[in-house]
Design a protein around this motif. Structure first.
Motif, PDB file in Angstrom:
ATOM      1  N   ALA A  21       0.829  -1.205   0.000  1.00 20.96           N
ATOM      2  CA  ALA A  21       0.000   0.000   0.000  1.00 20.96           C
ATOM      3  C   ALA A  21       0.864   1.256   0.000  1.00 20.96           C
ATOM      4  O   ALA A  21       0.583   2.227  -0.710  1.00 20.96           O
ATOM      5  CB  ALA A  21      -0.935  -0.001   1.205  1.00 20.96           C
ATOM      6  N   ALA A  49      -5.131  -0.536  -2.359  1.00 15.67           N
ATOM      7  CA  ALA A  49      -4.875  -1.791  -1.651  1.00 15.67           C
ATOM      8  C   ALA A  49      -4.962  -2.981  -2.603  1.00 15.67           C
ATOM      9  O   ALA A  49      -4.307  -4.006  -2.384  1.00 15.67           O
ATOM     10  CB  ALA A  49      -5.876  -1.959  -0.510  1.00 15.67           C
ATOM     11  N   ASP A  96      -7.168  -6.215   5.214  1.00 11.78           N
ATOM     12  CA  ASP A  96      -7.516  -5.386   4.058  1.00 11.78           C
ATOM     13  C   ASP A  96      -8.355  -4.168   4.444  1.00 11.78           C
ATOM     14  O   ASP A  96      -8.123  -3.059   3.955  1.00 11.78           O
ATOM     15  CB  ASP A  96      -8.272  -6.226   3.020  1.00 11.78           C
TER      16      ASP A  96
END
Length: 199
Positions: free
Chosen positions: A95, A145, A128
């Protein structure tokens, strides 16, 4: 303008304790920062370090004293035994890599957001939903993501190789590209500051 390569693990307590000082120093000297998250445990393996789980008890006992001392000194909250540690560093690292490439948000805040989530907020930075929330909170598209997975994985591995090549062996590790000077640890930021002032 000086360029700083910042090698770190997103679960490193010492990187968390660095806070925003690196960015403040860089701004003061007009230096740029390239964030290079990597697999810290593999870095230990590759450079003669020892993973925390395998360290001698005396080292871990000292760590258990030193981390709270530094946190108190710096005025930062710290949970010495976070609920989600250690966790897989790869998703949060991907990320960061994707956000750095995309631009448009607060990258320094994002990095610190992951570190703070681990060490002060009892959040799982491999989850997540947590990753998406932290991305969005710092001005990035939460979809990074997902979309940044391929490039993230490739860069994540390359960051490890580069760290080994330049002589990095822990986190946080700062390398001034222009001079080759290396600084290991948040307690060496004052020396980095002085070095940049001399360039």
């Amino acid at each position: 303008m000086a360029s700083i390569d910042y090698y770190f693990g997103t679960i490193s307590p010492w990187s968390y304790l660095a806070g925003s000082r690196l960015e403040e120093i860089a701004q003061k000297h007009g230096a740029s920062i390239t964030y290079k998250p990597l697999d810290l445990l593999q870095l230990f393996d590759r450079t003669g370090g020892v993973r925390p789980a395998s360290r001698h008890p005396s080292r871990m006992e000292y760590r258990a004293q030193e981390l709270p001392r530094w946190a108190d000194h710096l005025g930062l909250p710290l949970n010495l035994k976070p609920a989600h540690w250690p966790v897989n560093m790869a998703p949060s690292s991907y990320a960061v890599i994707a956000a750095q490439q995309a631009g448009g948000g607060d990258l320094a805040g994002l990095v610190q957001g992951f570190l703070r989530a681990c060490w002060a907020e009892e959040r799982d930075i491999s989850d997540d939903a947590v990753i998406r929330e932290i991305l969005a909170a710092h001005g990035f598209d939460a979809g990074l993501a997902d979309s940044g997975l391929f490039v993230g994985a490739e860069t994540y591995g390359r960051n490890l190789e580069q760290a080994v090549e330049v002589g990095a062996f822990g986190s946080p590790f700062y390398v001034v590209r222009d001079s080759g000077q290396r600084f290991w640890g948040q307690d060496r930021l004052d020396f980095l500051d002085r070095h940049l002032a001399s360039l």
